[in-house]
Design a protein around this motif. Structure first.
Motif, mmCIF file in Angstrom:
data_model
loop_
_atom_site.group_PDB
_atom_site.id
_atom_site.type_symbol
_atom_site.label_atom_id
_atom_site.label_comp_id
_atom_site.label_asym_id
_atom_site.label_seq_id
_atom_site.Cartn_x
_atom_site.Cartn_y
_atom_site.Cartn_z
ATOM 1 N N ASP A 10 0.791 -1.240 0.000
ATOM 2 C CA ASP A 10 0.000 0.000 0.000
ATOM 3 C C ASP A 10 0.823 1.289 0.000
ATOM 4 O O ASP A 10 0.285 2.367 0.209
ATOM 5 C CB ASP A 10 -1.017 0.038 1.147
ATOM 6 N N TYR A 11 2.136 1.198 -0.234
ATOM 7 C CA TYR A 11 2.937 2.414 -0.421
ATOM 8 C C TYR A 11 2.388 3.168 -1.626
ATOM 9 O O TYR A 11 2.020 2.564 -2.637
ATOM 10 C CB TYR A 11 4.402 2.048 -0.657
ATOM 11 N N ILE A 12 2.323 4.485 -1.528
ATOM 12 C CA ILE A 12 1.863 5.296 -2.657
ATOM 13 C C ILE A 12 3.029 6.106 -3.203
ATOM 14 O O ILE A 12 3.680 6.852 -2.463
ATOM 15 C CB ILE A 12 0.703 6.223 -2.245
ATOM 16 N N TYR A 13 3.299 5.901 -4.509
ATOM 17 C CA TYR A 13 4.299 6.731 -5.185
ATOM 18 C C TYR A 13 3.600 7.989 -5.661
ATOM 19 O O TYR A 13 2.663 7.932 -6.459
ATOM 20 C CB TYR A 13 4.940 6.011 -6.380
ATOM 21 N N ASP A 14 4.049 9.126 -5.150
ATOM 22 C CA ASP A 14 3.497 10.425 -5.520
ATOM 23 C C ASP A 14 4.531 11.140 -6.383
ATOM 24 O O ASP A 14 5.603 11.504 -5.903
ATOM 25 C CB ASP A 14 3.205 11.237 -4.261
ATOM 26 N N PRO A 15 4.223 11.330 -7.681
ATOM 27 C CA PRO A 15 5.216 11.951 -8.558
ATOM 28 C C PRO A 15 5.603 13.366 -8.152
ATOM 29 O O PRO A 15 6.696 13.826 -8.481
ATOM 30 C CB PRO A 15 4.559 11.929 -9.938
ATOM 31 N N GLN A 16 4.754 14.052 -7.414
ATOM 32 C CA GLN A 16 5.119 15.404 -6.976
ATOM 33 C C GLN A 16 6.189 15.371 -5.896
ATOM 34 O O GLN A 16 6.925 16.328 -5.734
ATOM 35 C CB GLN A 16 3.886 16.157 -6.496
ATOM 36 N N LYS A 17 6.288 14.248 -5.174
ATOM 37 C CA LYS A 17 7.307 14.098 -4.136
ATOM 38 C C LYS A 17 8.527 13.339 -4.646
ATOM 39 O O LYS A 17 9.621 13.509 -4.122
ATOM 40 C CB LYS A 17 6.732 13.350 -2.931
ATOM 41 N N GLY A 18 8.320 12.451 -5.635
ATOM 42 C CA GLY A 18 9.412 11.613 -6.112
ATOM 43 C C GLY A 18 9.786 10.583 -5.052
ATOM 44 O O GLY A 18 8.990 10.236 -4.198
ATOM 45 N N ASP A 19 11.006 10.121 -5.099
ATOM 46 C CA ASP A 19 11.542 9.174 -4.115
ATOM 47 C C ASP A 19 12.972 9.593 -3.823
ATOM 48 O O ASP A 19 13.935 8.994 -4.309
ATOM 49 C CB ASP A 19 11.464 7.747 -4.660
ATOM 50 N N PRO A 20 13.130 10.669 -3.027
ATOM 51 C CA PRO A 20 14.462 11.244 -2.826
ATOM 52 C C PRO A 20 15.479 10.272 -2.232
ATOM 53 O O PRO A 20 16.671 10.393 -2.496
ATOM 54 C CB PRO A 20 14.220 12.422 -1.891
ATOM 55 N N THR A 22 16.059 7.338 -3.116
ATOM 56 C CA THR A 22 16.697 6.565 -4.178
ATOM 57 C C THR A 22 17.105 7.445 -5.360
ATOM 58 O O THR A 22 17.390 6.944 -6.440
ATOM 59 C CB THR A 22 15.776 5.429 -4.670
ATOM 60 N N GLY A 23 17.107 8.765 -5.147
ATOM 61 C CA GLY A 23 17.582 9.678 -6.175
ATOM 62 C C GLY A 23 16.553 10.040 -7.234
ATOM 63 O O GLY A 23 16.909 10.564 -8.279
ATOM 64 N N ILE A 24 15.269 9.764 -6.969
ATOM 65 C CA ILE A 24 14.208 10.121 -7.915
ATOM 66 C C ILE A 24 13.699 11.515 -7.555
ATOM 67 O O ILE A 24 13.156 11.728 -6.470
ATOM 68 C CB ILE A 24 13.050 9.097 -7.872
ATOM 69 N N ASP A 25 13.898 12.453 -8.465
ATOM 70 C CA ASP A 25 13.529 13.844 -8.218
ATOM 71 C C ASP A 25 12.022 14.051 -8.219
ATOM 72 O O ASP A 25 11.293 13.356 -8.944
ATOM 73 C CB ASP A 25 14.137 14.743 -9.289
ATOM 74 N N GLU A 31 5.762 6.490 -14.962
ATOM 75 C CA GLU A 31 6.184 5.882 -16.227
ATOM 76 C C GLU A 31 7.651 6.151 -16.535
ATOM 77 O O GLU A 31 8.281 5.417 -17.290
ATOM 78 C CB GLU A 31 5.316 6.388 -17.383
ATOM 79 N N ASP A 32 8.200 7.225 -15.963
ATOM 80 C CA ASP A 32 9.585 7.611 -16.224
ATOM 81 C C ASP A 32 10.573 7.051 -15.198
ATOM 82 O O ASP A 32 11.781 7.298 -15.307
ATOM 83 C CB ASP A 32 9.706 9.135 -16.273
ATOM 84 N N ASP A 36 14.370 -0.703 -13.132
ATOM 85 C CA ASP A 36 14.801 -1.463 -11.963
ATOM 86 C C ASP A 36 14.417 -0.806 -10.638
ATOM 87 O O ASP A 36 14.825 -1.264 -9.570
ATOM 88 C CB ASP A 36 16.308 -1.716 -12.017
ATOM 89 N N TRP A 37 13.603 0.266 -10.695
ATOM 90 C CA TRP A 37 13.138 0.907 -9.465
ATOM 91 C C TRP A 37 12.250 -0.068 -8.710
ATOM 92 O O TRP A 37 11.472 -0.820 -9.306
ATOM 93 C CB TRP A 37 12.355 2.195 -9.804
ATOM 94 N N THR A 38 12.358 -0.073 -7.385
ATOM 95 C CA THR A 38 11.535 -0.943 -6.556
ATOM 96 C C THR A 38 10.868 -0.145 -5.454
ATOM 97 O O THR A 38 11.324 0.950 -5.093
ATOM 98 C CB THR A 38 12.364 -2.079 -5.926
#
Length: 54
Positions: A10-20, A22-25, A31-32, A36-38
Motif C-alpha cells: 500500500d505504499y503510494i508513489y506520488d510523482p510530486q514528491k518523487g523518491d528522494p 533513491t535519487g528520484i527527483d 512511467e519515467d 529497476d526501481w523498486t
C-alpha cells in the motif's frame, strides 16, 4: 501525473514528491521511473503497482 500504489504493501508513489531516498527527483512520472526501481518499503518492482483512482 497519476499516483500509483503498491499492491503488496500500500505504499503510494506520488510523482510530486518523487523518491528522494533513491535519487528520484520530484516531478518524475511513474512511467519515467527506471525499470529497476523498486518499492522503497517492500522491494517489489513497478509491475506490482496500480494507478490510484481519484
Amino acid at each position: 501525473m497519476k499516483k500509483y500504489f503498491c499492491i503488496a504493501c500500500d505504499y503510494i508513489y506520488d510523482p510530486q514528491k518523487g523518491d528522494p531516498d533513491t535519487g528520484i527527483d520530484p516531478g518524475t512520472a511513474f512511467e519515467d521511473l527506471p525499470e529497476d526501481w523498486t518499492c522503497p518499503l517492500c522491494g517489489v518492482g513497478k509491475e506490482d503497482f496500480e494507478p490510484v483512482e481519484e
